[in-house]
Write a protein that holds these residues in place. Structure first.
Motif, short mmCIF file in Angstrom:
data_model
loop_
_atom_site.label_atom_id
_atom_site.label_comp_id
_atom_site.label_asym_id
_atom_site.label_seq_id
_atom_site.Cartn_x
_atom_site.Cartn_y
_atom_site.Cartn_z
N LEU A 233 55.66 42.25 156.33
CA LEU A 233 55.47 43.45 155.51
C LEU A 233 54.00 43.64 155.18
CD1 LEU A 233 56.73 45.81 153.96
CD2 LEU A 233 57.01 44.25 152.00
N GLU A 234 53.22 42.58 154.97
CA GLU A 234 51.81 42.71 154.63
C GLU A 234 51.01 43.25 155.82
OE1 GLU A 234 50.54 38.90 153.28
OE2 GLU A 234 51.74 38.97 151.43
N ARG A 235 51.46 42.93 157.01
CA ARG A 235 50.75 43.39 158.19
C ARG A 235 51.31 44.70 158.71
NH1 ARG A 235 50.93 38.13 161.92
NH2 ARG A 235 53.01 38.05 160.98
N ARG A 236 52.16 45.26 157.95
CA ARG A 236 52.73 46.56 158.29
C ARG A 236 53.52 46.51 159.60
NH1 ARG A 236 52.04 49.78 153.80
NH2 ARG A 236 49.97 49.43 152.92
N ALA A 237 54.03 45.28 159.88
CA ALA A 237 54.79 45.15 161.13
C ALA A 237 56.21 45.63 160.95
CB ALA A 237 54.78 43.70 161.61
N VAL A 238 56.71 45.55 159.75
CA VAL A 238 58.05 46.05 159.41
C VAL A 238 57.94 46.92 158.19
CG1 VAL A 238 59.28 44.08 160.44
CG2 VAL A 238 58.55 44.01 158.05
N SER A 239 58.92 47.74 158.06
CA SER A 239 58.90 48.64 156.91
C SER A 239 59.42 47.92 155.67
CB SER A 239 59.77 49.87 157.19
OG SER A 239 61.12 49.48 157.38
N ALA A 240 59.07 48.45 154.54
CA ALA A 240 59.54 47.86 153.28
C ALA A 240 61.04 48.02 153.13
CB ALA A 240 58.82 48.53 152.10
N GLU A 241 61.59 49.08 153.66
CA GLU A 241 63.04 49.30 153.57
C GLU A 241 63.78 48.22 154.32
OE1 GLU A 241 66.33 52.77 154.56
OE2 GLU A 241 64.20 53.08 155.01
N GLU A 242 63.28 47.86 155.48
CA GLU A 242 63.95 46.83 156.27
C GLU A 242 63.90 45.48 155.55
OE1 GLU A 242 63.81 45.00 160.82
OE2 GLU A 242 62.43 46.60 160.19
N VAL A 243 62.79 45.20 154.89
CA VAL A 243 62.68 43.95 154.14
C VAL A 243 63.66 43.95 152.98
CG1 VAL A 243 61.16 42.52 152.72
CG2 VAL A 243 60.32 43.55 154.86
N ASP A 244 63.76 45.09 152.30
CA ASP A 244 64.71 45.17 151.17
C ASP A 244 66.14 45.00 151.65
OD1 ASP A 244 62.62 45.52 149.47
OD2 ASP A 244 62.79 47.74 149.45
N ASN A 245 66.50 45.59 152.75
CA ASN A 245 67.85 45.42 153.29
C ASN A 245 68.15 43.96 153.63
OD1 ASN A 245 68.46 48.13 153.03
ND2 ASN A 245 67.74 48.61 155.11
N GLY A 246 67.13 43.31 154.19
CA GLY A 246 67.32 41.89 154.51
C GLY A 246 67.54 41.05 153.25
N LYS A 247 66.80 41.42 152.21
CA LYS A 247 66.97 40.66 150.96
C LYS A 247 68.36 40.87 150.38
CE LYS A 247 64.80 40.02 146.46
NZ LYS A 247 63.71 40.45 145.55
N ARG A 248 68.84 42.13 150.39
CA ARG A 248 70.18 42.40 149.85
C ARG A 248 71.27 41.72 150.69
NH1 ARG A 248 67.73 47.47 148.76
NH2 ARG A 248 68.37 48.26 150.81
N GLN A 249 71.13 41.67 151.98
CA GLN A 249 72.10 41.00 152.82
C GLN A 249 72.14 39.49 152.52
OE1 GLN A 249 71.09 42.00 156.87
NE2 GLN A 249 71.77 44.16 156.65
N MET A 250 70.91 38.95 152.27
CA MET A 250 70.87 37.54 151.92
C MET A 250 71.59 37.29 150.60
SD MET A 250 67.57 35.13 151.20
CE MET A 250 67.23 36.02 149.68
N GLN A 251 71.40 38.13 149.63
CA GLN A 251 72.05 37.96 148.34
C GLN A 251 73.57 38.12 148.45
OE1 GLN A 251 70.03 40.86 145.91
NE2 GLN A 251 68.28 39.49 145.52
N GLN A 252 74.01 39.08 149.26
CA GLN A 252 75.45 39.27 149.46
C GLN A 252 76.07 38.05 150.14
OE1 GLN A 252 75.88 42.91 151.63
NE2 GLN A 252 75.37 44.22 149.85
N ALA A 253 75.37 37.52 151.10
CA ALA A 253 75.89 36.34 151.79
C ALA A 253 75.97 35.15 150.83
CB ALA A 253 75.01 36.00 152.98
N LYS A 254 74.99 35.03 149.96
CA LYS A 254 75.02 33.94 148.96
C LYS A 254 76.19 34.11 148.02
CE LYS A 254 73.52 30.50 146.45
NZ LYS A 254 73.76 29.10 146.90
N ALA A 255 76.44 35.33 147.55
CA ALA A 255 77.58 35.58 146.66
C ALA A 255 78.89 35.31 147.36
CB ALA A 255 77.54 37.01 146.15
N ALA A 256 78.99 35.69 148.64
CA ALA A 256 80.22 35.43 149.39
C ALA A 256 80.44 33.93 149.55
CB ALA A 256 80.17 36.11 150.73
#
Length: 485
Positions: A233-256
């Motif tokens: 994200l710092e190098r602008r290689a991915v968008s911030a939205e994609e990083v946020d989606n990855g974080k939410r998926q990680m949290q959902q997987a942890k809750a599951a």
């Protein structure tokens, strides 16, 4: 010897010889004068000379003469009586010593008999009567086992009558089995269902365990994806939205993952530490099945002991309730006697003293026994309405205490008794060193039966069979790989 009709004194010298007493008495009785005949003749001549003078006086003194003659005769009779008495007295005096000796001997014998009888009675009292206690206020007692039903039902069969012999475990009464059989089938189905539910719960716990690795893998994958995208994200290689989606998926997987672990723990809480047989629902269903099985068996009412049937109160077709008295069984091989001794007779009675008993039923048979104990209270103390001695309406009455006497088993076998028969008890109290109260508790049960244990054993066997029939192999079977594309 002079004849009776001859005048005494005739034919003798001067006519004045003394005559025997009996002739003299007859003469006096006949002539009324004790002077001899000669004298009477002389006096008769003089009287002739003076006859004229006397004739003059006869008229005037006739009555007086008669009276004098009578008085004179009475005096003569009295005199003669005295003489007779004197002669008899002499004869009696001669016989008195013999009569007195005989009288003394007879009285001595009578006195000796009474003295010996008194001494014999005294010795009998000292050595016999004072060494025993007797009473006729004694009765045969025994156990009376009341037969009752433990379930409600309708009587369809009565298998025994009064006076008949009853064996342990013998069926006495049968009830209608329809209701009990229906309940048993229902309990059998519930047990089978509980077994299968227990297996299902165990499989669910295993399924919950299998879901945890899957949830963990999803969580790890989501975490790794997030970790890779976040530096880009710092190098602008991915968008911030994609990083946020990855974080939410990680949290959902942890809750599951956490949820899967909790579900597994909950599933294991129901089945851990148990097997199918020990699963709580199975135990409960098994208990209900055993109860239904026993109730089904209780439709046949059996005798718990050996004995004789008495006091039958049940009839075919009667509807009975649990606890209702139906029949009584009396074990006549184990009877005893309760002898109600007066309180004044208890001083020398001890446990273990020998006893002799007789009954009116067998008047020529003597039973043997021994004292086994004295009751803890008098009969009046345990009565339904005990006497209130503390009130003013008090009258002293000699109380009686029941003394239990065991009867020899061999005597009972030869000459059976019945409950309630009256007996005469004779306790030998020579040995007075025994105890009055028992000091040791009973080490074995007074009475026991095992006829009901069979019912429980059969119920457990049937329950085990139901559990085995409803237990399935839950091991996953491997799936064969398919060949080809």
């Amino acid at each position: 010897m002079t004849p009776d009709n001859e005048i005494p004194g005739e034919g003798t010298d001067g006519g004045l010889a003394p005559q025997p007493y009996k002739y003299r008495y007859k003469y006096l009785h006949k002539y009324g004068d004790e002077s001899p005949r000669g004298e009477r003749d002389e006096h008769a001549g003089d009287e002739d000379d003076d006859g004229r003078d006397e004739e003059k006086d006869k008229g005037a003194g006739k009555q007086d003469g008669d009276k004098n003659d009578k008085d004179q005769n009475k005096d003569k009779e009295k005199k003669d009586g005295k003489d007779g008495k004197d002669e008899d007295g002499k004869e009696k005096k001669e016989d008195d010593p013999k009569a007195k000796r005989k009288k003394v001997v007879v009285l001595s014998i009578i006195a000796a008999v009474f003295v010996l009888a008194g001494i014999g009675w005294l010795l009998y009292y000292i050595f016999v009567l004072s060494q025993r206690e007797t009473t006729d206020d004694a009765y045969v007692k025994g156990d009376m086992v009341t037969i009752s039903s433990r379930v409600a039902g309708t009587v369809v069969e009565v298998g025994v009558e009064e006076t008949e012999r009853v064996h342990q475990g013998q069926v006495l009464i049968k009830l209608d089995p329809v209701d009990a059989q229906v309940s048993l089938m229902n309990a059998e189905g519930q047990l089978a269902q509980a077994v299968r539910q227990a297996q299902a719960q165990m499989q669910q716990a295993n399924q919950a365990d299998a879901a945890i690795p899957q949830r963990r893998a999803q969580y790890e994958q989501a975490r790794d994806d997030y970790n890779r995208r976040h530096p880009l994200l710092e190098r602008r290689a991915v968008s911030a939205e994609e990083v946020d989606n990855g974080k939410r998926q990680m949290q959902q997987a942890k809750a599951a993952l956490d949820a899967a672990e909790r579900e597994a723990a909950a599933a294991h809480a129901q089945v851990d530490g148990t097997t199918v047989e020990t699963y709580p629902a199975v135990i409960q269903a098994r208990s209900q099945f055993r109860n239904a099985w026993v109730n089904s068996g209780r439709n046949a009412i059996v005798s718990p002991i050996e004995g004789y049937a008495a006091r039958r109160q049940v009839q075919v077709g009667q509807r009975i309730q649990p606890g209702q008295d139906l029949l009584t069984v009396v074990p006549l091989a184990d009877l005893w006697v309760d002898a109600n001794f007066k309180e004044t007779q208890l001083e020398h009675i001890r446990i273990g003293q020998p006893v002799k008993l007789t009954t009116d039923m067998y008047s020529d048979v003597e039973y043997h026994g021994k004292v086994v104990g004295l009751n803890a209270g008098t009969g009046s103390a345990f009565s339904l309405l005990p006497a209130e001695n503390a009130t003013g309406n008090w009258i002293k009455v000699v109380q009686r205490l029941p003394v239990r006497i065991a009867i020899d088993a061999e005597d009972l076998r030869k000459h059976p008794l019945r409950i309630g028969l009256s007996t005469d008890v004779n306790v030998d109290t020579h040995d007075r060193d025994g105890r009055v109260l028992s000091e040791t508790p009973r080490s074995k049960p007074l009475a026991s039966t095992n006829v009901y244990e069979q019912e429980m054993g059969e119920a457990d066997q049937r329950a085990e069979q139901i559990i085995r029939e409803n237990t399935v192999d839950a091991t996953p079977k491997p799936v064969a790989a398919k060949r080809g594309g």
